[in-house]
Write a protein that holds these residues in place. Structure first.
Motif, PDB file in Angstrom:
ATOM      1  N   TYR A   1       0.749  -1.003   0.282  1.00  0.00           N
ATOM      2  CA  TYR A   1      -0.277   0.199  -0.237  1.00  0.00           C
ATOM      3  C   TYR A   1       0.578   1.455  -0.035  1.00  0.00           C
ATOM      4  O   TYR A   1       0.480   2.286  -0.625  1.00  0.00           O
ATOM      5  CB  TYR A   1      -0.943  -0.166   0.939  1.00  0.00           C
ATOM      6  N   PHE A   2       2.126   1.015   0.715  1.00  0.00           N
ATOM      7  CA  PHE A   2       3.105   1.992   0.931  1.00  0.00           C
ATOM      8  C   PHE A   2       3.444   2.650  -1.120  1.00  0.00           C
ATOM      9  O   PHE A   2       3.332   3.695  -1.327  1.00  0.00           O
ATOM     10  CB  PHE A   2       4.315   1.860   1.715  1.00  0.00           C
ATOM     11  N   VAL A   3       3.723   1.267  -1.856  1.00  0.00           N
ATOM     12  CA  VAL A   3       4.221   1.374  -2.484  1.00  0.00           C
ATOM     13  C   VAL A   3       3.238   2.033  -3.798  1.00  0.00           C
ATOM     14  O   VAL A   3       3.413   2.667  -5.190  1.00  0.00           O
ATOM     15  CB  VAL A   3       4.345   0.639  -3.664  1.00  0.00           C
ATOM     16  N   GLY A   4       1.762   1.299  -3.682  1.00  0.00           N
ATOM     17  CA  GLY A   4       1.096   2.046  -4.541  1.00  0.00           C
ATOM     18  C   GLY A   4       0.625   3.428  -3.855  1.00  0.00           C
ATOM     19  O   GLY A   4      -0.269   3.943  -5.039  1.00  0.00           O
ATOM     20  N   PHE A   5       0.874   4.147  -2.487  1.00  0.00           N
ATOM     21  CA  PHE A   5       0.140   5.506  -2.365  1.00  0.00           C
ATOM     22  C   PHE A   5       1.437   6.243  -3.543  1.00  0.00           C
ATOM     23  O   PHE A   5       0.806   7.299  -3.560  1.00  0.00           O
ATOM     24  CB  PHE A   5       0.508   5.652  -1.431  1.00  0.00           C
ATOM     25  N   CYS A   6       2.399   5.857  -3.109  1.00  0.00           N
ATOM     26  CA  CYS A   6       3.340   6.815  -3.792  1.00  0.00           C
ATOM     27  C   CYS A   6       3.298   6.768  -5.460  1.00  0.00           C
ATOM     28  O   CYS A   6       3.552   8.026  -6.158  1.00  0.00           O
ATOM     29  CB  CYS A   6       4.952   6.593  -3.625  1.00  0.00           C
ATOM     30  N   TYR A   7       3.430   5.835  -6.031  1.00  0.00           N
ATOM     31  CA  TYR A   7       2.973   5.277  -7.399  1.00  0.00           C
ATOM     32  C   TYR A   7       1.231   6.514  -7.709  1.00  0.00           C
ATOM     33  O   TYR A   7       1.659   6.930  -8.915  1.00  0.00           O
ATOM     34  CB  TYR A   7       2.048   4.011  -7.717  1.00  0.00           C
ATOM     35  N   LEU A   8       0.636   5.690  -7.297  1.00  0.00           N
ATOM     36  CA  LEU A   8      -0.906   6.498  -7.629  1.00  0.00           C
ATOM     37  C   LEU A   8      -0.562   7.943  -7.568  1.00  0.00           C
ATOM     38  O   LEU A   8      -1.094   9.254  -8.496  1.00  0.00           O
ATOM     39  CB  LEU A   8      -1.984   6.228  -6.960  1.00  0.00           C
ATOM     40  N   THR A   9       0.126   8.582  -6.479  1.00  0.00           N
ATOM     41  CA  THR A   9       0.246  10.147  -6.244  1.00  0.00           C
ATOM     42  C   THR A   9       0.793  10.466  -7.549  1.00  0.00           C
ATOM     43  O   THR A   9       1.241  11.699  -7.747  1.00  0.00           O
ATOM     44  CB  THR A   9       0.780  10.439  -4.827  1.00  0.00           C
ATOM     45  N   ASN A  10       2.456  10.145  -8.223  1.00  0.00           N
ATOM     46  CA  ASN A  10       3.190  10.124  -8.523  1.00  0.00           C
ATOM     47  C   ASN A  10       2.148  10.404 -10.121  1.00  0.00           C
ATOM     48  O   ASN A  10       2.971  11.696 -10.817  1.00  0.00           O
ATOM     49  CB  ASN A  10       4.262   9.316  -8.898  1.00  0.00           C
ATOM     50  N   GLN A  11       1.491   9.134 -10.340  1.00  0.00           N
ATOM     51  CA  GLN A  11       0.602   9.446 -11.800  1.00  0.00           C
ATOM     52  C   GLN A  11      -0.104  10.410 -11.680  1.00  0.00           C
ATOM     53  O   GLN A  11      -0.482  11.781 -12.596  1.00  0.00           O
ATOM     54  CB  GLN A  11       0.395   8.272 -12.049  1.00  0.00           C
ATOM     55  N   TRP A  12      -0.964  10.918 -10.872  1.00  0.00           N
ATOM     56  CA  TRP A  12      -2.114  11.646 -10.984  1.00  0.00           C
ATOM     57  C   TRP A  12      -1.414  13.574 -10.842  1.00  0.00           C
ATOM     58  O   TRP A  12      -2.111  13.525 -11.180  1.00  0.00           O
ATOM     59  CB  TRP A  12      -2.495  11.688  -9.513  1.00  0.00           C
ATOM     60  N   SER A  13       0.330  13.499 -10.261  1.00  0.00           N
ATOM     61  CA  SER A  13       0.747  14.500 -10.469  1.00  0.00           C
ATOM     62  C   SER A  13       0.396  15.282 -12.083  1.00  0.00           C
ATOM     63  O   SER A  13       1.141  16.205 -12.243  1.00  0.00           O
ATOM     64  CB  SER A  13       1.703  14.970  -9.640  1.00  0.00           C
ATOM     65  N   ASN A  14       1.416  13.732 -12.710  1.00  0.00           N
ATOM     66  CA  ASN A  14       1.856  14.128 -13.428  1.00  0.00           C
ATOM     67  C   ASN A  14       0.492  14.567 -14.552  1.00  0.00           C
ATOM     68  O   ASN A  14       0.928  14.407 -16.142  1.00  0.00           O
ATOM     69  CB  ASN A  14       2.810  13.177 -13.928  1.00  0.00           C
ATOM     70  N   SER A  15      -1.060  14.176 -14.279  1.00  0.00           N
ATOM     71  CA  SER A  15      -2.216  14.225 -14.883  1.00  0.00           C
ATOM     72  C   SER A  15      -2.746  15.476 -15.744  1.00  0.00           C
ATOM     73  O   SER A  15      -2.524  16.564 -14.274  1.00  0.00           O
ATOM     74  CB  SER A  15      -3.148  13.411 -14.502  1.00  0.00           C
ATOM     75  N   GLU A  16      -3.433  15.500 -16.875  1.00  0.00           N
ATOM     76  CA  GLU A  16      -4.256  16.117 -16.518  1.00  0.00           C
ATOM     77  C   GLU A  16      -5.441  16.000 -16.562  1.00  0.00           C
ATOM     78  O   GLU A  16      -5.509  15.102 -16.057  1.00  0.00           O
ATOM     79  CB  GLU A  16      -4.157  16.205 -18.580  1.00  0.00           C
ATOM     80  N   THR A  17      -6.004  17.169 -16.126  1.00  0.00           N
ATOM     81  CA  THR A  17      -6.812  17.586 -15.190  1.00  0.00           C
ATOM     82  C   THR A  17      -8.320  16.528 -15.868  1.00  0.00           C
ATOM     83  O   THR A  17      -8.259  17.179 -17.210  1.00  0.00           O
ATOM     84  CB  THR A  17      -7.976  18.953 -14.753  1.00  0.00           C
ATOM     85  N   PRO A  18      -8.939  15.902 -15.952  1.00  0.00           N
ATOM     86  CA  PRO A  18     -10.039  14.899 -16.560  1.00  0.00           C
ATOM     87  C   PRO A  18     -11.289  16.255 -16.883  1.00  0.00           C
ATOM     88  O   PRO A  18     -11.036  17.325 -16.000  1.00  0.00           O
ATOM     89  CB  PRO A  18     -10.387  13.902 -16.169  1.00  0.00           C
ATOM     90  N   GLU A  19     -11.887  16.517 -18.826  1.00  0.00           N
ATOM     91  CA  GLU A  19     -12.660  17.203 -18.609  1.00  0.00           C
ATOM     92  C   GLU A  19     -14.091  17.156 -18.010  1.00  0.00           C
ATOM     93  O   GLU A  19     -14.280  15.679 -17.544  1.00  0.00           O
ATOM     94  CB  GLU A  19     -13.013  16.826 -20.429  1.00  0.00           C
TER      95      GLU A  19
END
Length: 204
Positions: free
Chosen positions: A96-114
């Motif tokens: 879960y720690f890995v998942g939290f870091c993974y999802l947080t990193n990907q979300w910070s690099n994502s464009e805001t959905p329409e």
């Protein structure tokens, strides 16, 4: 307290995989397929759903194990259960720690959905992944404390053991021993002296 932690594990797991499954994907017209809203990384969504589903099933299994624990008469069975709980809980806290870091990193690099589609769900999945780190770590801590109690406590059968089988214990007496008042030896009520005295009186 442990039961509360197990219920929280189930709740957090449902939120994590439920939020990602419901609004974590969106159809992309350019790619003509559904893509994950975590920076279009389908592995991120699959990871979040995967650890959430397995965490839910494992927490249900551990909850059943807690209710069945007192009925486990075998010391080895209890010990294996506790060690399995300790190992799995610690490992899943790490995942879960890995998942939290993974999802947080990907979300910070994502464009805001329409239209802000799925934003709340994706953030909730990240938030409860973070909470799950501590709940699984807490479950591992409870398992470790139970293991430290040793075989005479947590792993012993539920019925009362013979004190003679426990080191330092006093075995049960086979029959009660009556303490004499003067601590000396008393002759039987019909000793040889009394028999001779009675015979002398009768014959005399």
């Amino acid at each position: 307290m442990l039961l509360v932690v197990l219920f929280l594990l189930q709740l957090f797991a449902i939120i994590v995989f439920g939020c990602i499954s419901s609004q974590g994907y969106k159809y992309d017209r350019d790619e003509d397929k559904e893509v994950c809203l975590y920076n279009k990384d389908n592995n991120a969504c699959n990871y979040g759903v995967g650890i959430g589903v397995i965490a839910f099933l494992a927490s249900v299994a551990f909850l059943v194990g807690e209710f069945m624990f007192e009925q486990m008469s075998s010391v080895k069975t209890r010990k294996h259960y506790v060690l399995g709980d300790l190992g799995f809980s610690g490992f899943w806290a790490f995942l879960y720690f890995v998942g939290f870091c993974y999802l947080t990193n990907q979300w910070s690099n994502s464009e805001t959905p329409e239209g802000g589609f799925g934003v709340n769900n994706l953030r909730a999945a990240i938030t409860f992944s973070f909470f799950s780190i501590f709940t699984w770590a807490g479950c591992a801590w409870f398992a470790f404390q139970r293991f430290r109690q040793g075989t005479d406590a947590a792993f012993a059968p539920s019925y009362e053991a013979d004190p003679g089988s426990i080191p330092g214990g006093m075995p049960y007496a086979s029959y009660p021993v009556e303490q004499e008042g003067d601590g000396g030896y008393q002759e039987p009520p019909f000793s040889g002296n009394q028999t001779r005295g009675t015979h002398h009186i009768i014959c005399g």
